[in-house]
Design an enzyme around this catalytic site. Structure first.
Site, mmCIF file in Angstrom:
data_model
loop_
_atom_site.group_PDB
_atom_site.id
_atom_site.type_symbol
_atom_site.label_atom_id
_atom_site.label_comp_id
_atom_site.label_asym_id
_atom_site.label_seq_id
_atom_site.Cartn_x
_atom_site.Cartn_y
_atom_site.Cartn_z
ATOM 1 N N HIS A 262 0.821 -1.205 0.000
ATOM 2 C CA HIS A 262 0.000 0.000 0.000
ATOM 3 C C HIS A 262 0.860 1.262 0.000
ATOM 4 C CE1 HIS A 262 -3.227 2.798 0.848
ATOM 5 N NE2 HIS A 262 -2.512 3.273 1.846
ATOM 6 N N CYS A 263 2.025 1.216 0.608
ATOM 7 C CA CYS A 263 2.765 2.451 0.879
ATOM 8 C C CYS A 263 3.583 2.972 -0.298
ATOM 9 C CB CYS A 263 3.686 2.247 2.081
ATOM 10 S SG CYS A 263 2.799 2.025 3.639
#
Length: 421
Positions: A262-263
């Protein structure tokens, strides 16, 4: 602050929210989890975890200590601390999608009362906490910094990391006012070893984006170097190992088939979006994204060249993908570059199969990717294996022995029938 006096509600019970629940409850804090997914709520209340780093046994322990999950926002009326841990994805046009943050803030607004502490942990662009969230909460008639406390504390969860978890990773906290900062810092000090205070919410929001932009840009750097080092006949992996012996001024980053999770592929775009709103381009981030996005295609080109050298065509070739998750030893498939690699191979007519000890289902554009159940048989049956992720369950020597050819995107294998990215 006494943990027995805290009634906490965590909104969002995924990879960020559930670790907060775990540490808070173990510290003696009364906690309720709020999530709009009936599947997650039902599973947790039945003692089943959906997060890699938290076991079913740990969830059962949480339940025995009084934790419960619910989809009923009325539980907020009894909370004196609320932590927002909802997803913040990108839209198709790469702009931030703060729909979940907006919905969570609206739910809190309806039950906001004097003395409540509200903390946003979801990654976002600077100004979200004291802008969007504060604006929604103050629709209640209560004023941030006077009637209730408001802060931002970026999540730093690293799924699958056996050394650093929520408790022993320093917690960055920035409040709307100095008093808000202290209230939030005192809360997190109940279950986190070290709390780092920033000047305000925007500095805390930027700190998170800075961390991930740093990684994004440096990974893109070595990805681009891997392309021209191959053309120059230079072993980049060997050069990185040599450079990493310098005890100062260098941090090792490694190339791969793309970036996932996600990051890294998402968070820097939040900052780039805000910079564009000022009329500027964040050229480092945009270039890093361009480089990383082309890596799956570069992997396919190298695989095609490798097969050609052995008088084989990619079309009709049996290709086995080893490791489908975005990082080792977890089941998380978010933004995994393995999906792009699989889709491109299928488009070119390859017969693609996957194997991953952590994955039982893997969607691709054409449907569901066939998954092998016996690695030894699958290696013997393929024309070429592509190592996309280095799970500890993989015996790399055994893979090299059984597969006719291997393309290693992680630089871990050194065998005669292996070509590295």
């Amino acid at each position: 602050m006494d943990s027995n006096q805290v009634h906490l509600v965590v909104i969002g019970l995924g990879y960020v929210g559930l670790p907060v629940v775990l540490e808070a409850v173990q510290a003696g804090i009364q906690c309720v989890g709020l999530d709009n997914s009936s599947r997650i709520v039902t599973g947790l209340n039945a003692g089943t975890s959906h997060v890699d780093d938290i076991s079913d046994e740990q969830v059962a322990k949480l339940l025995s200590l009084g934790f419960q999950a619910t989809s009923d926002p009325s539980v907020l009326q009894n909370a004196n601390v609320v932590v927002i841990c909802v997803p913040t994805p990108l839209r198709e046009d790469q702009s931030p999608d703060l729909g979940a943050v907006t919905s969570a803030s609206q739910a809190i607004r309806d039950f906001l009362h004097p003395g409540m502490l509200v903390v946003l942990e979801s990654t976002t662009y600077p100004g979200t906490t004291d802008g969007l969230v504060r604006g929604i909460l103050e629709e209640s008639g209560l004023i941030a910094g006077r009637d209730f406390n408001l802060a931002f504390s970026p999540e730093r969860i690293d799924p699958g990391n056996p050394q650093y978890g929520l408790k022993n990773t320093p917690k960055v906290v920035g409040g709307f006012t100095p008093a808000c900062t202290e209230r939030a810092a005192n809360f997190y000090s109940l279950f986190v070893d070290t709390v780092v205070r920033t000047r305000g919410t925007r500095e805390a929001e930027l700190a998170k984006l800075l961390e991930n932009t740093y990684r994004h840009v440096n990974i893109a750097l070595v990805n681009e170097m891997s392309i021209f080092c191959h053309e120059l006949g230079i072993d980049l992996w060997d050069s990185i190992d040599a450079a990493a012996t310098k005890p100062f001024g260098f941090t090792a980053f490694y190339p791969g088939p793309g970036v996932g999770g996600h990051c890294i592929p998402i968070d820097p775009n939040y900052l780039a979006y805000q910079v564009r709103s000022l009329g500027y381009q964040f050229r480092f981030v945009e270039l890093a994204e361009e480089i990383s996005n082309r890596m799956p295609g570069y992997v396919i080109r190298r695989v095609q060249d490798l097969l050609n050298e052995h008088s084989q065509s990619l079309k009709g070739a049996k290709v086995l993908l080893l490791g489908l998750t975005y990082k080792p030893n977890i089941s998380d498939q978010r933004e995994t570059p393995s999906r792009d690699v699989a889709n491109l191979l299928i488009e070119k007519g390859a017969l693609v199969t996957g194997f991953d000890p952590h994955v039982s289902h893997f969607d691709v554009d054409s449907g569901v990717l066939p998954l092998a159940t016996n690695l030894e048989v699958a290696l013997g049956d393929c024309d070429l294996a592509i190592l996309l992720q280095t799970h500890s369950a993989f015996d790399l020597d055994e893979i090299a022995r059984l597969a006719p050819m291997v393309f290693d995107t992680r630089g871990r294998m050194r065998h005669d029938n292996v070509e590295r990215l």
